[in-house]
Design a protein around this motif. Structure first.
Motif, mmCIF file in Angstrom:
data_model
loop_
_atom_site.group_PDB
_atom_site.id
_atom_site.type_symbol
_atom_site.label_atom_id
_atom_site.label_comp_id
_atom_site.label_asym_id
_atom_site.label_seq_id
_atom_site.Cartn_x
_atom_site.Cartn_y
_atom_site.Cartn_z
ATOM 1 N N ASP A 51 3.658 9.057 -23.378
ATOM 2 C CA ASP A 51 4.599 10.049 -23.889
ATOM 3 C C ASP A 51 3.922 10.973 -24.892
ATOM 4 O OD1 ASP A 51 7.007 11.385 -24.338
ATOM 5 O OD2 ASP A 51 7.599 9.991 -25.921
ATOM 6 N N MET A 52 3.075 10.420 -25.750
ATOM 7 C CA MET A 52 2.437 11.223 -26.786
ATOM 8 C C MET A 52 1.384 12.172 -26.212
ATOM 9 S SD MET A 52 1.984 8.393 -29.826
ATOM 10 C CE MET A 52 0.732 9.335 -30.641
ATOM 11 N N MET A 109 3.081 -0.139 -25.631
ATOM 12 C CA MET A 109 2.081 0.859 -26.043
ATOM 13 C C MET A 109 1.662 1.818 -24.934
ATOM 14 S SD MET A 109 1.763 1.044 -29.139
ATOM 15 C CE MET A 109 0.418 2.195 -29.245
ATOM 16 N N PRO A 110 1.457 1.370 -23.690
ATOM 17 C CA PRO A 110 1.110 2.362 -22.665
ATOM 18 C C PRO A 110 2.187 3.434 -22.493
ATOM 19 C CG PRO A 110 0.663 0.166 -21.855
ATOM 20 C CD PRO A 110 1.370 0.005 -23.152
ATOM 21 N N HIS A 160 4.056 16.038 -22.373
ATOM 22 C CA HIS A 160 4.271 17.479 -22.516
ATOM 23 C C HIS A 160 3.573 18.264 -21.413
ATOM 24 C CE1 HIS A 160 6.325 17.076 -26.294
ATOM 25 N NE2 HIS A 160 5.339 16.348 -26.781
ATOM 26 N N LYS A 161 2.356 17.866 -21.068
ATOM 27 C CA LYS A 161 1.643 18.562 -19.997
ATOM 28 C C LYS A 161 2.311 18.322 -18.653
ATOM 29 C CE LYS A 161 -2.805 18.454 -22.256
ATOM 30 N NZ LYS A 161 -4.124 17.868 -22.278
ATOM 31 N N GLY A 202 6.928 5.733 -17.722
ATOM 32 C CA GLY A 202 6.355 6.686 -18.674
ATOM 33 C C GLY A 202 6.712 8.118 -18.344
ATOM 34 N N VAL A 203 6.714 8.463 -17.067
ATOM 35 C CA VAL A 203 7.102 9.810 -16.644
ATOM 36 C C VAL A 203 8.571 10.072 -16.999
ATOM 37 C CG1 VAL A 203 7.485 11.277 -14.619
ATOM 38 C CG2 VAL A 203 5.364 9.984 -14.844
#
Length: 190
Positions: A29-30, A23-24, A34-35, A101-102
């Motif tokens: 990602d969500m 989940m993290p 994008h930022k 995550g990145v």
């Protein structure tokens, strides 16, 4: 066949544990991917390729920060020290999640039919790959270089440090002779 309470509890916790670990990454990602790749990475000194190189170089470093405390863990000797080492590895695990995550924020959907407007939105995974097609290569090369440098450093440090503690007893004495001449039945050299 009878199963114990611990085995049933473990079976019930597998799926929630997996969801808790994933989940993290999904949330990052969500809400942040994008930022990060649309705004932050292009503004990084050297551009998005330098940012990808920095992220790639962090992969072996954060993995080592996670694994290094766990290497010398020994549950049989001391449970308290082992638990302390597990606790010391948690910041490295959190850093691994952040770096993963990145990296995951740049993954495009497998099927083209899933490449909607979000995929090509500013900073979306498709947008990142269109504007920076060799992003994966910059990250991979920097990962390999950082891993090679880290391994070289660890090998050099392990050669310097003694593997065993030096003896605190005095120097060994000379062997006692077995014959009056001290040659123990051998002929003295001429």
């Amino acid at each position: 066949m009878k199963t114990g309470f611990g085995e049933r509890l473990f079976g019930c916790l597998v799926l929630p544990g997996f969801v808790a670990l994933i989940m993290p990454l999904v949330l990052f990602d969500m809400y942040g991917g994008h930022k990060l790749w649309g705004d932050f990475a292009p503004a990084w000194p050297g551009g998005a390729y330098a940012f990808a190189g920095m992220v790639g170089a962090l992969v072996p470093v954060v993995f080592f920060a996670w694994v290094a405390p766990l290497i010398r863990m020994d549950w049989k000797r001391s449970k308290a020290r082992s638990l302390a080492r597990v606790a010391a590895s948690l910041p490295g695990l959190a850093a691994c999640y952040l770096v993963a995550g990145v990296i995951a924020a740049t993954v495009r959907p497998r099927r083209r039919r899933n490449w909607d407007a979000d995929c090509y939105a500013d900073g979306g995974p498709c947008w990142v790959h269109v504007h920076y097609p060799w992003l994966w290569a910059a990250g991979l090369v920097s990962t390999l270089v950082a891993a090679a440098l880290l391994i070289t450093l660890l090998v050099r440090l392990s050669r310097r440090a003694p593997l065993t503690e030096p003896s605190t007893s005095g120097p060994a004495g000379a062997p006692a002779p077995r014959s009056p001449t001290g040659t123990a039945g051998r002929r003295p050299s001429a």
